[in-house]
Design an enzyme around this catalytic site. Sequence first.
Site, short mmCIF file in Angstrom:
data_model
loop_
_atom_site.label_atom_id
_atom_site.label_comp_id
_atom_site.label_asym_id
_atom_site.label_seq_id
_atom_site.Cartn_x
_atom_site.Cartn_y
_atom_site.Cartn_z
N VAL A 41 0.81 -1.22 0.00
CA VAL A 41 0.00 0.00 0.00
C VAL A 41 0.84 1.27 0.00
O VAL A 41 0.33 2.35 -0.28
CB VAL A 41 -0.98 0.03 1.19
CG1 VAL A 41 -1.97 -1.13 1.12
CG2 VAL A 41 -0.25 0.05 2.53
N TYR A 85 4.95 4.96 15.42
CA TYR A 85 3.61 4.41 15.27
C TYR A 85 2.55 5.41 15.74
O TYR A 85 1.55 5.66 15.05
CB TYR A 85 3.49 3.11 16.04
CG TYR A 85 2.12 2.47 15.95
CD1 TYR A 85 1.73 1.80 14.80
CD2 TYR A 85 1.22 2.54 17.01
CE1 TYR A 85 0.47 1.22 14.70
CE2 TYR A 85 -0.03 1.96 16.93
CZ TYR A 85 -0.40 1.31 15.77
OH TYR A 85 -1.66 0.74 15.68
#
Length: 243
Positions: A57, A149
């Site tokens: 992706v 993250y």
Amino acid sequence: MPGAGGGPVVVTGAAGGIGLEYARAFAAQGRPVAVFDRAERVLDLASEGMLGVVADVADEDSVDAAFTRVEREFGAPTVLVNNAALFADLPFTGWRDIDVATWDRVLAVNLRGPFLCARRALPGMTGFGRIVNISSTTAHVGGHQRLHYAASKAGVIGFTRALAREVGAAGVTVNAVAPGSTQSEGVLERYPREVLDSAIAARAIPRAAVPADLVGAVLFLASEAASFITGQTIVVDGGHVFL
């Protein structure tokens, strides 16, 4: 206009774990489901009636090829669930020790990925579309030794809000789901028991979260019932973060 049992669905990062739970839930509604994942085991989902596509992706050409395949097999998708993310495989790392290459890869998958997939899917969402982005409660509480993250998942919330502003007039809603610590297969393999137990203790509903706990929010946001909801983030964490 496709309804809840209507058009094709794309779920990214769903060869296993939480993403696979989402994909199976949509398939159970009788919808055509395509799953994107870098892992070749995604091809095995053909046995469950789903279209598995090996795709990265974070790569524009790979995303374009994956959507072209879906359009050829099913037609243009009306639902996109941006689930693909780097998380469980990331070692706990203090902010000073995160190297630039790792930072860039996390942001590429976790934030560029939703952008590339949404940009490719949106032209086919004529009059009806649902984009559901998967964020995380780390965007709200911070992620200990997970700075890259947490930053990427906070970015997903901003991306959700901004895109919702731009595409609402086209009949497309854009929302996010922010799970808390969830005992997926990857997390169970890599996280110490004490870390999992501390997450449970912090909740108003003091039990382990499992992938199935997240499915309802995703299905709702992808449905006709959520047609007047956009730009929102639903936290699903058993009552740890209250917004």
